[in-house]
Motif scaffolding. Structure first.
Motif, PDB file in Angstrom:
ATOM      1  N   ARG A 125      38.762  41.833  53.490  1.00  0.00           N
ATOM      2  CA  ARG A 125      39.019  41.224  52.178  1.00  0.00           C
ATOM      3  C   ARG A 125      38.885  39.702  52.205  1.00  0.00           C
ATOM      4  O   ARG A 125      38.930  39.049  51.165  1.00  0.00           O
ATOM      5  CB  ARG A 125      40.372  41.645  51.631  1.00  0.00           C
ATOM      6  CG  ARG A 125      41.577  41.181  52.410  1.00  0.00           C
ATOM      7  CD  ARG A 125      42.837  41.546  51.626  1.00  0.00           C
ATOM      8  NE  ARG A 125      44.061  41.285  52.350  1.00  0.00           N
ATOM      9  CZ  ARG A 125      44.749  42.187  53.037  1.00  0.00           C
ATOM     10  NH1 ARG A 125      44.289  43.415  53.107  1.00  0.00           N
ATOM     11  NH2 ARG A 125      45.862  41.872  53.647  1.00  0.00           N
ATOM     12  N   TYR A 126      38.763  39.105  53.406  1.00  0.00           N
ATOM     13  CA  TYR A 126      38.503  37.670  53.525  1.00  0.00           C
ATOM     14  C   TYR A 126      37.139  37.453  54.181  1.00  0.00           C
ATOM     15  O   TYR A 126      36.645  38.296  54.925  1.00  0.00           O
ATOM     16  CB  TYR A 126      39.590  36.988  54.374  1.00  0.00           C
ATOM     17  CG  TYR A 126      40.981  37.118  53.820  1.00  0.00           C
ATOM     18  CD1 TYR A 126      41.336  36.512  52.628  1.00  0.00           C
ATOM     19  CD2 TYR A 126      41.946  37.863  54.498  1.00  0.00           C
ATOM     20  CE1 TYR A 126      42.619  36.632  52.112  1.00  0.00           C
ATOM     21  CE2 TYR A 126      43.234  37.991  53.992  1.00  0.00           C
ATOM     22  CZ  TYR A 126      43.565  37.380  52.804  1.00  0.00           C
ATOM     23  OH  TYR A 126      44.832  37.505  52.299  1.00  0.00           O
ATOM     24  N   TRP A 127      36.555  36.278  53.923  1.00  0.00           N
ATOM     25  CA  TRP A 127      35.295  35.912  54.557  1.00  0.00           C
ATOM     26  C   TRP A 127      35.482  35.555  56.029  1.00  0.00           C
ATOM     27  O   TRP A 127      34.585  35.725  56.840  1.00  0.00           O
ATOM     28  CB  TRP A 127      34.673  34.710  53.845  1.00  0.00           C
ATOM     29  CG  TRP A 127      33.832  35.045  52.658  1.00  0.00           C
ATOM     30  CD1 TRP A 127      34.222  35.053  51.349  1.00  0.00           C
ATOM     31  CD2 TRP A 127      32.441  35.398  52.657  1.00  0.00           C
ATOM     32  NE1 TRP A 127      33.173  35.392  50.537  1.00  0.00           N
ATOM     33  CE2 TRP A 127      32.060  35.612  51.314  1.00  0.00           C
ATOM     34  CE3 TRP A 127      31.486  35.555  53.655  1.00  0.00           C
ATOM     35  CZ2 TRP A 127      30.771  35.968  50.942  1.00  0.00           C
ATOM     36  CZ3 TRP A 127      30.196  35.916  53.299  1.00  0.00           C
ATOM     37  CH2 TRP A 127      29.850  36.123  51.961  1.00  0.00           C
ATOM     38  N   SER A 236      37.589  29.597  49.599  1.00  0.00           N
ATOM     39  CA  SER A 236      37.555  31.049  49.742  1.00  0.00           C
ATOM     40  C   SER A 236      36.888  31.461  51.046  1.00  0.00           C
ATOM     41  O   SER A 236      37.272  32.461  51.664  1.00  0.00           O
ATOM     42  CB  SER A 236      36.811  31.661  48.549  1.00  0.00           C
ATOM     43  OG  SER A 236      36.740  33.065  48.658  1.00  0.00           O
ATOM     44  N   TYR A 285      36.216  29.869  43.562  1.00  0.00           N
ATOM     45  CA  TYR A 285      37.086  30.553  44.520  1.00  0.00           C
ATOM     46  C   TYR A 285      37.056  32.066  44.301  1.00  0.00           C
ATOM     47  O   TYR A 285      36.848  32.843  45.245  1.00  0.00           O
ATOM     48  CB  TYR A 285      38.509  30.025  44.371  1.00  0.00           C
ATOM     49  CG  TYR A 285      39.493  30.590  45.365  1.00  0.00           C
ATOM     50  CD1 TYR A 285      39.541  30.117  46.673  1.00  0.00           C
ATOM     51  CD2 TYR A 285      40.386  31.592  44.990  1.00  0.00           C
ATOM     52  CE1 TYR A 285      40.442  30.630  47.589  1.00  0.00           C
ATOM     53  CE2 TYR A 285      41.297  32.114  45.900  1.00  0.00           C
ATOM     54  CZ  TYR A 285      41.317  31.626  47.198  1.00  0.00           C
ATOM     55  OH  TYR A 285      42.218  32.149  48.093  1.00  0.00           O
ATOM     56  N   TRP A 289      35.086  35.000  46.679  1.00  0.00           N
ATOM     57  CA  TRP A 289      35.924  36.048  47.269  1.00  0.00           C
ATOM     58  C   TRP A 289      35.426  37.429  46.841  1.00  0.00           C
ATOM     59  O   TRP A 289      35.253  38.335  47.656  1.00  0.00           O
ATOM     60  CB  TRP A 289      37.367  35.824  46.833  1.00  0.00           C
ATOM     61  CG  TRP A 289      38.391  36.370  47.784  1.00  0.00           C
ATOM     62  CD1 TRP A 289      38.158  37.032  48.961  1.00  0.00           C
ATOM     63  CD2 TRP A 289      39.803  36.289  47.629  1.00  0.00           C
ATOM     64  NE1 TRP A 289      39.352  37.375  49.547  1.00  0.00           N
ATOM     65  CE2 TRP A 289      40.377  36.933  48.756  1.00  0.00           C
ATOM     66  CE3 TRP A 289      40.648  35.749  46.658  1.00  0.00           C
ATOM     67  CZ2 TRP A 289      41.766  37.056  48.929  1.00  0.00           C
ATOM     68  CZ3 TRP A 289      42.023  35.870  46.838  1.00  0.00           C
ATOM     69  CH2 TRP A 289      42.570  36.506  47.953  1.00  0.00           C
ATOM     70  N   LYS A 292      32.266  38.864  48.580  1.00  0.00           N
ATOM     71  CA  LYS A 292      32.487  39.514  49.881  1.00  0.00           C
ATOM     72  C   LYS A 292      32.905  40.971  49.668  1.00  0.00           C
ATOM     73  O   LYS A 292      32.433  41.880  50.352  1.00  0.00           O
ATOM     74  CB  LYS A 292      33.564  38.757  50.669  1.00  0.00           C
ATOM     75  CG  LYS A 292      33.998  39.444  51.985  1.00  0.00           C
ATOM     76  CD  LYS A 292      32.893  39.460  53.017  1.00  0.00           C
ATOM     77  CE  LYS A 292      33.288  40.219  54.289  1.00  0.00           C
ATOM     78  NZ  LYS A 292      34.441  39.671  55.008  1.00  0.00           N
ATOM     79  N   TRP A 293      33.796  41.203  48.710  1.00  0.00           N
ATOM     80  CA  TRP A 293      34.226  42.575  48.433  1.00  0.00           C
ATOM     81  C   TRP A 293      33.049  43.435  47.979  1.00  0.00           C
ATOM     82  O   TRP A 293      32.896  44.574  48.417  1.00  0.00           O
ATOM     83  CB  TRP A 293      35.310  42.585  47.360  1.00  0.00           C
ATOM     84  CG  TRP A 293      36.494  41.732  47.646  1.00  0.00           C
ATOM     85  CD1 TRP A 293      36.911  41.274  48.869  1.00  0.00           C
ATOM     86  CD2 TRP A 293      37.425  41.208  46.691  1.00  0.00           C
ATOM     87  NE1 TRP A 293      38.034  40.507  48.732  1.00  0.00           N
ATOM     88  CE2 TRP A 293      38.382  40.454  47.424  1.00  0.00           C
ATOM     89  CE3 TRP A 293      37.557  41.306  45.314  1.00  0.00           C
ATOM     90  CZ2 TRP A 293      39.439  39.805  46.792  1.00  0.00           C
ATOM     91  CZ3 TRP A 293      38.618  40.670  44.686  1.00  0.00           C
ATOM     92  CH2 TRP A 293      39.534  39.921  45.419  1.00  0.00           C
TER      93      TRP A 293
END
Length: 436
Positions: A125-127, A236, A285, A289, A292-293
């Protein structure tokens, strides 16, 4: 002729806005491409040396108490960051390792997994863009080398920020910018790479935007909006939701102190400029984010519930562990203020001085006068972290020992206002903001 002229004006306005959003879209796509390529490149670094260096320097203590009242060192997050890409499950291809973001999580689990050769999970869930620095450093050195690099980056960017404030605004505000750090728990920012990089971006971004506005006195608003959109994307990219708001609020604080706004101070109310730049930062931001998802869900069959559940728990809490607290917005704010004992006194003094200022000049004058931008704009800047904590209630409460760092611009702004009013009283003058 009037109708034709009006039509021409509307046409130019539509063309201008259209060109602006085309630039923004192309810049966003280019930035996502660069971020993806950087992550692929650093994940191509062999895991063997990194695993050995992490194993030999990993501590099993999740939180370390500093020698002074500057907050805890969040080694839990450090272990998550240091073991990124080291998950010991079935062999993953490069792209899977890049975008699924395997990690060994907290220090106890990481130690057992590195010793046993199995364990870990996905944290996509994060880069995890901090790996651009952490993985090369850990390939050649251990966790303490990574802490040293982070410390040097923090100190050098802070020095640059303070020097720019001193040159552009004045030595008194440079001292305020430096001393305000002592009012927050910034210990983790000194040594933990994902936390420290948020500060590096905030300090460097503030220095950059001041330099740009000094060269171009009438800097176009669109350049500022592009800048803050990009700052949101970078926050992000490198951060794991520690204190990303600093990449917005520190540059805004610098612009506020320098009275250096898009197109000059008279083009639009200053508070409108702040709202616009904050909106574009939030858009950058959130979109970065979400991208990525979308990549993981579309290409690697990621579970949508993984994201929705995580977001819900960050805001409202859950049913197990620390996330079972389910705090209110007020509890979130209070728990963070408790981490900043000196800051509580600063907030009290600021509110008292602000109340005195409004009584002295009148609310209508304070909001509507040409200088109102400083009264209303300053209040907006001051309230930014409170709004952040009120929205991300549970996350801000559970992790208050590092989330409270986002109070830094508010405390600096409050001290600056108190100093400015004291200076005005001494000089028998009346201004609401810094001298320009």
């Amino acid at each position: 002729m009037v109708a034709l002229g009006a039509s021409s004006t509307w046409g130019r306005a539509i063309h201008y806005r259209g060109a602006f959003f085309v630039e923004l879209t192309l810049g966003f796509c280019a930035a996502i491409s660069v971020m993806s390529l950087l992550m692929i490149a650093v994940n191509a670094i062999p895991n063997g040396p990194i695993a050995n260096h992490v194993r030999h320097s990993l501590t099993q203590t999740n939180y370390q108490i500093p020698p002074s009242n500057l907050g805890r060192l969040d080694v839990f997050t450090e272990c998550v960051a240091a073991t990124g890409g080291l998950s010991t499950g079935p062999g993953l291809r490069l792209l899977q390792r890049t975008f699924l973001s395997p990690t060994l999580f907290n220090c106890e689990n990481a130690k057992r997994a590195l010793d046993s050769g199995q364990g870990g999970g996905y944290y996509w869930r994060y880069w995890h863009g901090y790996q651009v620095i952490s993985r090369p450093v850990l390939y050649f050195g251990d966790i303490y080398a990574l802490r040293t690099v982070t410390f040097l980056l923090f100190c050098s960017s802070c020095w640059l920020f303070v020097e720019c404030i001193g040159a552009r605004v004045g030595a008194a505000y440079a001292r305020i910018a430096l001393l305000s750090l002592l009012a927050i728990p910034f210990y983790s920012a000194l040594f933990l790479v994902d936390n420290g990089l948020v500060w590096v971006l905030g300090f460097s971004g503030a220095s950059a935007v001041l330099a740009m506005s000094q060269v171009h006195k009438q800097l176009f608003a669109r350049v500022h909006l592009h800048f803050f959109f990009g700052m949101g994307m970078l926050a992000s990219f490198v951060d794991m939701l520690s204190a990303p708001l600093l990449t917005l609020s520190i540059p805004l604080l610098a612009l506020y102190w320098a009275n250096s706004w898009p197109g000059g101070s008279g083009s639009r109310p200053i508070w409108v400029s702040i709202v616009m730049m904050a909106t574009f930062w939030l858009a950058g931001y959130g979109l970065c984010w979400a991208t990525k998802w979308l990549i993981v869900i579309a290409v690697f069959n990621g579970d949508v519930a993984h994201v929705t559940t995580a977001l819900s728990r960050r805001i409202y809490g859950g049913l197990d562990g620390d996330e079972a607290i389910q705090p209110t917005a007020l509890m979130s704010i209070v728990s963070n203020l408790k981490e900043c004992q000196i800051g509580i006194w600063i907030v009290g003094a600021f509110l008292g001085v602000l109340f005195w200022r409004v009584l002295r000049s009148g609310l209508r004058h304070w909001v509507a006068s040409p200088a109102s931008g400083y009264g209303l704009a300053g209040s907006l800047l001051f309230l930014l972290p409170f709004v952040w904590m009120a929205v991300l209630q549970n996350h801000s409460t559970v992790h208050s020992f590092f989330v409270a760092q986002i109070f830094y611009p508010s405390f600096a702004l409050a001290l600056g206002l108190i100093y400015g009013i004291a200076r005005d009283i001494s000089a028998n003058g009346e201004t609401i903001g810094p001298v320009t």
